[in-house]
Design a protein around this motif. Structure first.
Motif, PDB file in Angstrom:
ATOM      1  N   ILE A  59       0.846  -1.194   0.000  1.00 16.86           N
ATOM      2  CA  ILE A  59       0.000   0.000   0.000  1.00 16.86           C
ATOM      3  C   ILE A  59       0.882   1.245   0.000  1.00 16.86           C
ATOM      4  O   ILE A  59       0.600   2.238  -0.673  1.00 16.86           O
ATOM      5  N   ASN A  60       1.986   1.175   0.703  1.00 18.66           N
ATOM      6  CA  ASN A  60       2.868   2.326   0.859  1.00 18.66           C
ATOM      7  C   ASN A  60       3.561   2.711  -0.444  1.00 18.66           C
ATOM      8  O   ASN A  60       3.752   3.900  -0.726  1.00 18.66           O
ATOM      9  N   ILE A  61       3.938   1.724  -1.276  1.00 19.21           N
ATOM     10  CA  ILE A  61       4.681   2.060  -2.501  1.00 19.21           C
ATOM     11  C   ILE A  61       3.756   2.295  -3.692  1.00 19.21           C
ATOM     12  O   ILE A  61       4.199   2.807  -4.721  1.00 19.21           O
ATOM     13  N   HIS A  62       2.485   1.911  -3.576  1.00 19.69           N
ATOM     14  CA  HIS A  62       1.522   2.202  -4.638  1.00 19.69           C
ATOM     15  C   HIS A  62       0.763   3.452  -4.214  1.00 19.69           C
ATOM     16  O   HIS A  62      -0.381   3.394  -3.764  1.00 19.69           O
ATOM     17  N   ALA A  63       1.398   4.597  -4.360  1.00 18.66           N
ATOM     18  CA  ALA A  63       0.876   5.826  -3.766  1.00 18.66           C
ATOM     19  C   ALA A  63       1.441   7.033  -4.499  1.00 18.66           C
ATOM     20  O   ALA A  63       2.144   6.904  -5.487  1.00 18.66           O
ATOM     21  N   GLY A  64       1.115   8.213  -3.974  1.00 19.90           N
ATOM     22  CA  GLY A  64       1.756   9.413  -4.484  1.00 19.90           C
ATOM     23  C   GLY A  64       0.833  10.450  -5.079  1.00 19.90           C
ATOM     24  O   GLY A  64       1.283  11.555  -5.397  1.00 19.90           O
ATOM     25  N   ILE A  65      -0.460  10.120  -5.288  1.00 19.20           N
ATOM     26  CA  ILE A  65      -1.397  11.114  -5.800  1.00 19.20           C
ATOM     27  C   ILE A  65      -2.610  11.177  -4.883  1.00 19.20           C
ATOM     28  O   ILE A  65      -2.907  10.213  -4.180  1.00 19.20           O
ATOM     29  N   ASN A  66      -3.297  12.291  -4.907  1.00 19.26           N
ATOM     30  CA  ASN A  66      -4.428  12.513  -4.003  1.00 19.26           C
ATOM     31  C   ASN A  66      -5.464  11.407  -4.130  1.00 19.26           C
ATOM     32  O   ASN A  66      -5.938  11.100  -5.224  1.00 19.26           O
ATOM     33  N   GLY A  67      -5.816  10.801  -3.007  1.00 18.44           N
ATOM     34  CA  GLY A  67      -6.890   9.816  -2.970  1.00 18.44           C
ATOM     35  C   GLY A  67      -6.486   8.387  -3.253  1.00 18.44           C
ATOM     36  O   GLY A  67      -7.293   7.480  -3.030  1.00 18.44           O
ATOM     37  N   LEU A  68      -5.280   8.140  -3.723  1.00 19.69           N
ATOM     38  CA  LEU A  68      -4.909   6.782  -4.127  1.00 19.69           C
ATOM     39  C   LEU A  68      -4.706   5.860  -2.931  1.00 19.69           C
ATOM     40  O   LEU A  68      -5.187   4.719  -2.935  1.00 19.69           O
ATOM     41  N   GLU A  69      -3.990   6.341  -1.913  1.00 21.56           N
ATOM     42  CA  GLU A  69      -3.727   5.482  -0.759  1.00 21.56           C
ATOM     43  C   GLU A  69      -5.018   5.091  -0.055  1.00 21.56           C
ATOM     44  O   GLU A  69      -5.297   3.909   0.190  1.00 21.56           O
ATOM     45  N   ALA A 170     -12.958  11.420   2.183  1.00 23.06           N
ATOM     46  CA  ALA A 170     -13.664  12.687   1.983  1.00 23.06           C
ATOM     47  C   ALA A 170     -12.705  13.869   2.080  1.00 23.06           C
ATOM     48  O   ALA A 170     -12.913  14.908   1.450  1.00 23.06           O
ATOM     49  N   HIS A 171     -11.632  13.717   2.857  1.00 20.50           N
ATOM     50  CA  HIS A 171     -10.642  14.781   3.026  1.00 20.50           C
ATOM     51  C   HIS A 171      -9.381  14.541   2.190  1.00 20.50           C
ATOM     52  O   HIS A 171      -8.635  15.479   1.933  1.00 20.50           O
ATOM     53  N   ASN A 172      -9.148  13.287   1.791  1.00 20.42           N
ATOM     54  CA  ASN A 172      -7.936  12.949   1.042  1.00 20.42           C
ATOM     55  C   ASN A 172      -8.151  12.981  -0.469  1.00 20.42           C
ATOM     56  O   ASN A 172      -7.203  12.937  -1.229  1.00 20.42           O
ATOM     57  N   TRP A 173      -9.434  13.045  -0.899  1.00 18.13           N
ATOM     58  CA  TRP A 173      -9.715  13.072  -2.332  1.00 18.13           C
ATOM     59  C   TRP A 173      -9.289  14.415  -2.932  1.00 18.13           C
ATOM     60  O   TRP A 173      -9.249  15.430  -2.247  1.00 18.13           O
ATOM     61  N   TYR A 174      -8.953  14.405  -4.208  1.00 20.43           N
ATOM     62  CA  TYR A 174      -8.475  15.615  -4.878  1.00 20.43           C
ATOM     63  C   TYR A 174      -9.532  16.724  -4.878  1.00 20.43           C
ATOM     64  O   TYR A 174     -10.690  16.449  -5.192  1.00 20.43           O
ATOM     65  N   PRO A 175      -9.186  17.952  -4.537  1.00 20.48           N
ATOM     66  CA  PRO A 175      -7.898  18.399  -3.996  1.00 20.48           C
ATOM     67  C   PRO A 175      -7.804  18.091  -2.499  1.00 20.48           C
ATOM     68  O   PRO A 175      -8.668  18.497  -1.728  1.00 20.48           O
ATOM     69  N   SER A 176      -6.798  17.360  -2.128  1.00 20.41           N
ATOM     70  CA  SER A 176      -6.699  16.818  -0.782  1.00 20.41           C
ATOM     71  C   SER A 176      -6.457  17.902   0.271  1.00 20.41           C
ATOM     72  O   SER A 176      -5.690  18.839   0.054  1.00 20.41           O
ATOM     73  N   LYS A 177      -7.130  17.744   1.397  1.00 24.13           N
ATOM     74  CA  LYS A 177      -6.894  18.598   2.560  1.00 24.13           C
ATOM     75  C   LYS A 177      -6.098  17.853   3.632  1.00 24.13           C
ATOM     76  O   LYS A 177      -5.673  18.454   4.608  1.00 24.13           O
ATOM     77  N   THR A 270      -5.187  14.421 -15.671  1.00 20.68           N
ATOM     78  CA  THR A 270      -5.331  15.188 -14.435  1.00 20.68           C
ATOM     79  C   THR A 270      -5.157  14.226 -13.262  1.00 20.68           C
ATOM     80  O   THR A 270      -5.322  13.012 -13.412  1.00 20.68           O
ATOM     81  N   GLU A 271      -4.856  14.764 -12.108  1.00 18.76           N
ATOM     82  CA  GLU A 271      -4.629  13.908 -10.944  1.00 18.76           C
ATOM     83  C   GLU A 271      -5.891  13.131 -10.574  1.00 18.76           C
ATOM     84  O   GLU A 271      -5.836  11.948 -10.235  1.00 18.76           O
ATOM     85  N   ARG A 272      -7.057  13.784 -10.670  1.00 19.87           N
ATOM     86  CA  ARG A 272      -8.319  13.127 -10.353  1.00 19.87           C
ATOM     87  C   ARG A 272      -8.592  11.972 -11.327  1.00 19.87           C
ATOM     88  O   ARG A 272      -8.960  10.870 -10.920  1.00 19.87           O
ATOM     89  N   THR A 273      -8.385  12.205 -12.630  1.00 15.92           N
ATOM     90  CA  THR A 273      -8.652  11.181 -13.643  1.00 15.92           C
ATOM     91  C   THR A 273      -7.710   9.993 -13.488  1.00 15.92           C
ATOM     92  O   THR A 273      -8.121   8.836 -13.608  1.00 15.92           O
ATOM     93  N   LEU A 274      -6.440  10.296 -13.210  1.00 16.49           N
ATOM     94  CA  LEU A 274      -5.461   9.224 -13.034  1.00 16.49           C
ATOM     95  C   LEU A 274      -5.814   8.367 -11.826  1.00 16.49           C
ATOM     96  O   LEU A 274      -5.738   7.132 -11.879  1.00 16.49           O
ATOM     97  N   CYS A 275      -6.225   8.998 -10.734  1.00 18.14           N
ATOM     98  CA  CYS A 275      -6.608   8.253  -9.534  1.00 18.14           C
ATOM     99  C   CYS A 275      -7.817   7.367  -9.818  1.00 18.14           C
ATOM    100  O   CYS A 275      -7.856   6.206  -9.399  1.00 18.14           O
ATOM    101  N   MET A 276      -8.790   7.890 -10.549  1.00 17.36           N
ATOM    102  CA  MET A 276      -9.974   7.110 -10.888  1.00 17.36           C
ATOM    103  C   MET A 276      -9.603   5.899 -11.740  1.00 17.36           C
ATOM    104  O   MET A 276     -10.162   4.806 -11.563  1.00 17.36           O
ATOM    105  N   ALA A 277      -8.661   6.065 -12.672  1.00 18.08           N
ATOM    106  CA  ALA A 277      -8.229   4.944 -13.516  1.00 18.08           C
ATOM    107  C   ALA A 277      -7.566   3.856 -12.680  1.00 18.08           C
ATOM    108  O   ALA A 277      -7.827   2.656 -12.866  1.00 18.08           O
ATOM    109  N   LEU A 278      -6.726   4.254 -11.737  1.00 15.04           N
ATOM    110  CA  LEU A 278      -6.037   3.282 -10.882  1.00 15.04           C
ATOM    111  C   LEU A 278      -7.018   2.576  -9.940  1.00 15.04           C
ATOM    112  O   LEU A 278      -6.897   1.368  -9.698  1.00 15.04           O
ATOM    113  N   LEU A 279      -8.001   3.307  -9.425  1.00 17.25           N
ATOM    114  CA  LEU A 279      -8.994   2.686  -8.542  1.00 17.25           C
ATOM    115  C   LEU A 279      -9.943   1.786  -9.325  1.00 17.25           C
ATOM    116  O   LEU A 279     -10.445   0.796  -8.777  1.00 17.25           O
TER     117      LEU A 279
END
Length: 301
Positions: A59-69, A170-177, A270-279
């Motif tokens: 989980i730790n190494i498959h990360a790096g963009i908002n919402g992925l972890e 809800a807080h980690n999704w793009y744009p993450s707080k 975009t970061e949101r689109t990339l995260c959606m593709a990975l999820l």
């Protein structure tokens, strides 16, 4: 590697479950052995130890963009909760017999065996066969009860984890707080690994973790320093377009992880689109895990 190893020690020290596994049917046929069970002993503890370390780090190494972890953890947790609930419902009145006595309940099979023993004697092949069938039914019923309890325990871990992870998303999704970091990823991997191990469905858990396994294997040349590995392998942001581009470790080599690989295959995102593709990939792998279980049910074990 060291921190999850220490964190796994309480699990190993407190584990009081069985270290016996059900041998897959194809292997049974190859070995020509009538035994369905195999006692692993300390090997099972080693397996649990390595499994927890892998889950935490994957989980730790498959990360790096908002919402992925948080997103991948929530998808896997949802799959585990669904698996637990469906199995608990299916094993709530567990009673499955040998095909030759499938129409009999466990008390009926025991009564039948006792009557044949009294009538035909203990040396009768018919009576001995009935006793063996009754014993097998009792063993199967006990296994079903153990499975039922194991999945209840796993649900008690995975359901609260899913709830708090959805709240975190809800807080980690793009744009993450909120930045999750190692504090969440190690905790998430450990929680999911323990839920799978103590729920006795670690094989299915491996299928749920397919993206993490692929990411680990693809990243291995960098992780093991065969190829140069910078401290961070995040994609590059084009501030003018707001799109992410794959980053490079050197002038000729891209960073080797799924995040950058998706950008190389799909193009700038975009970061949101990339995260959606990975999820989406994560969700498809979890659904495939259920499909494999259904297809191999009764054939693999």
């Amino acid at each position: 590697m060291i921190l999850p190893a220490f964190a796994a020690l309480p699990l190993l020290l407190s584990y009081a479950g069985s270290t016996t596994i059900l041998v897959p049917r194809p292997i049974r046929r190859l070995l020509g052995d009538d035994s369905d069970l195999l006692e692993l002993g300390w090997i099972y503890y080693l397996y649990m130890f390595l499994m927890v370390i892998f889950c935490s780090n994957s989980i730790n190494i498959h990360a790096g963009i908002n919402g992925l972890e948080a997103g991948q953890s929530a998808v896997i947790a949802a799959a585990i909760v669904l698996l637990n609930v469906t199995t608990i419902v299916a094993t709530g009145t567990y009673e499955e017999a040998d095909p030759s006595i499938r129409s009999l309940s466990m008390p009926e099979a025991i009564q039948r065996a006792n009557m044949l023993m009294k009538t035909l004697g203990s040396k009768s092949s018919v009576a001995l066969k009935a006793v063996k069938q009754a014993e097998r039914l009792i063993a199967q019923n006990d296994a079903g009860m153990q499975m039922h309890e194991a999945h209840i325990f796993s649900l008690c871990l995975s359901a609260p984890f899913l709830a708090v992870t959805l709240a975190l998303m809800a807080h980690n999704w793009y744009p993450s707080k909120v930045f999750v970091g190692d504090t969440f990823t190690y905790f998430a991997g450990m929680s999911l690994g323990v839920a799978g191990i103590l729920g006795h469905f670690s094989e299915t858990l491996v299928l749920f973790f397919l993206p993490q396994i692929v990411n680990f294997l693809y990243s291995s040349p960098q992780l093991f320093k065969i190829v140069h590995c910078p401290r961070h392998r995040l994609p590059k942001l084009d501030t003018e377009t707001g799109l992410l581009h794959p980053s490079k470790a050197t002038e000729t080599h891209y960073n080797m992880n799924l995040v950058n690989l998706f950008l190389r295959i799909l193009g700038p995102q975009t970061e949101r689109t990339l995260c959606m593709a990975l999820l989406t990939l994560q969700a498809v792998c979890c659904m495939a895990g259920f499909g494999v279980r259904i297809v191999l049910s009764g054939k693999w074990k």
